[in-house]
Design an enzyme around this catalytic site. Sequence first.
Site, PDB file in Angstrom:
ATOM      1  N   ASP A   1       0.803  -1.169   0.047  1.00 20.14           N
ATOM      2  CA  ASP A   1      -0.189   0.068   0.165  1.00 20.14           C
ATOM      3  C   ASP A   1       0.835   1.161   0.176  1.00 20.14           C
ATOM      4  OD1 ASP A   1       0.955  -0.201   2.633  1.00 20.14           O
ATOM      5  OD2 ASP A   1      -1.080   0.035   3.529  1.00 20.14           O
TER       6      ASP A   1
ATOM      7  N   GLU B   1       9.324  -4.360  10.131  1.00 20.75           N
ATOM      8  CA  GLU B   1       9.826  -3.061   9.847  1.00 20.75           C
ATOM      9  C   GLU B   1      10.245  -1.918  10.752  1.00 20.75           C
ATOM     10  OE1 GLU B   1       6.863  -1.028   7.163  1.00 20.75           O
ATOM     11  OE2 GLU B   1       8.020   0.697   6.793  1.00 20.75           O
TER      12      GLU B   1
HETATM   13  O1  KIV Z   1       3.494  -1.030   1.576  1.00 23.84           O
HETATM   14  C1  KIV Z   1       4.764  -1.531   1.636  1.00 23.84           C
HETATM   15  O2  KIV Z   1       5.307  -1.377   0.436  1.00 23.84           O
HETATM   16  C2  KIV Z   1       4.979  -2.376   2.693  1.00 23.84           C
HETATM   17  C3  KIV Z   1       6.553  -2.723   2.550  1.00 23.84           C
HETATM   18  C4  KIV Z   1       7.383  -1.424   2.875  1.00 23.84           C
HETATM   19  C5  KIV Z   1       7.002  -3.955   3.262  1.00 23.84           C
HETATM   20  O3  KIV Z   1       4.430  -2.754   3.419  1.00 23.84           O
END
Ligand code: KIV
Length: 289
Positions: free
Chosen positions: A66, A204
Amino acid sequence: MSTFTIDTSTSRATPTPVPGKRTTAPAIRSRKSEGKTEQPIVMLTAYTMRMAQLLDPHCDVLLVGDSLGQVIYGLPSTIPVTMEMMCAHGAAVVRGSWHALVAVDMPFGSYEASPEQAFASAARIMKETGCAAVKLEGGEAMAPTIEFLTHRGIPVIGHVGLTPQAVNVLGGYGARGREQHEAAKIILDAQAVSDGGAFCIVLEGVLEDIANDVARSVAAPIIGIGASAECDGQVLVTEDMLGLFERTPRFVKRYDDLAARIGEAARSYAQEVRSRSFPTAEQTYRAKS
Ligand code: KIV
């Protein structure tokens, strides 16, 4: 490695994938056994068909994150991202890939209210895109939802630590786990999500020591982003690692400087259009003599 043939009857020569077997959720889960992962899991984000084609041969998982809210749509956060956006981009990435497992992020507001709401949203995403898994953010509070989904045929990737959809509760995008109680909570969150049945977990923006503890103590493979080299795999936002943005977070390594290269190509094009040196005879149609 190229595993596709080019169909030149289309204007953009969209590759026709050679039939093959896509990576599956159980295959990703089984990469970690007895706390060890011999072959780290490679994950990158993709939002478009063409980017998926280019990344697919190199990745185990393509994540339709997202983060497309900021990267593609210029939104201030992931909060306004809609189901329609995720489904449209998810379907494009599935069409552009043939080897990697494609996972699609569940947008904010589409799964938190109840396991039933999450099931309806995840089923829609899987039907409309053809993806093989969804990702959702949250720790202990989301574990029952993850269990509900996995018991009903929906493979789930968890996401703990810095969870961008919770930016308004967290108060920003800074690394998590600086306080003792916060560090302990991240480990409990990852364990709960793993016990709930997530086949892998994105971790993260956490301090390296915490990431190492999580990777060692949690059964499911841990995919780090701003975490630690000891994780069972890594993920980055593709546009960040390609250098498409001038400013990137500390944890991003830039493998190219595409922003500069695109600017240079556009500058050359503009200069040749203005000087009428493009197009030349090579790019114009002429009657056959
Ligand atoms: O939305 C995204 O791109 C993510 C990644 C950073 C893991 O959740």
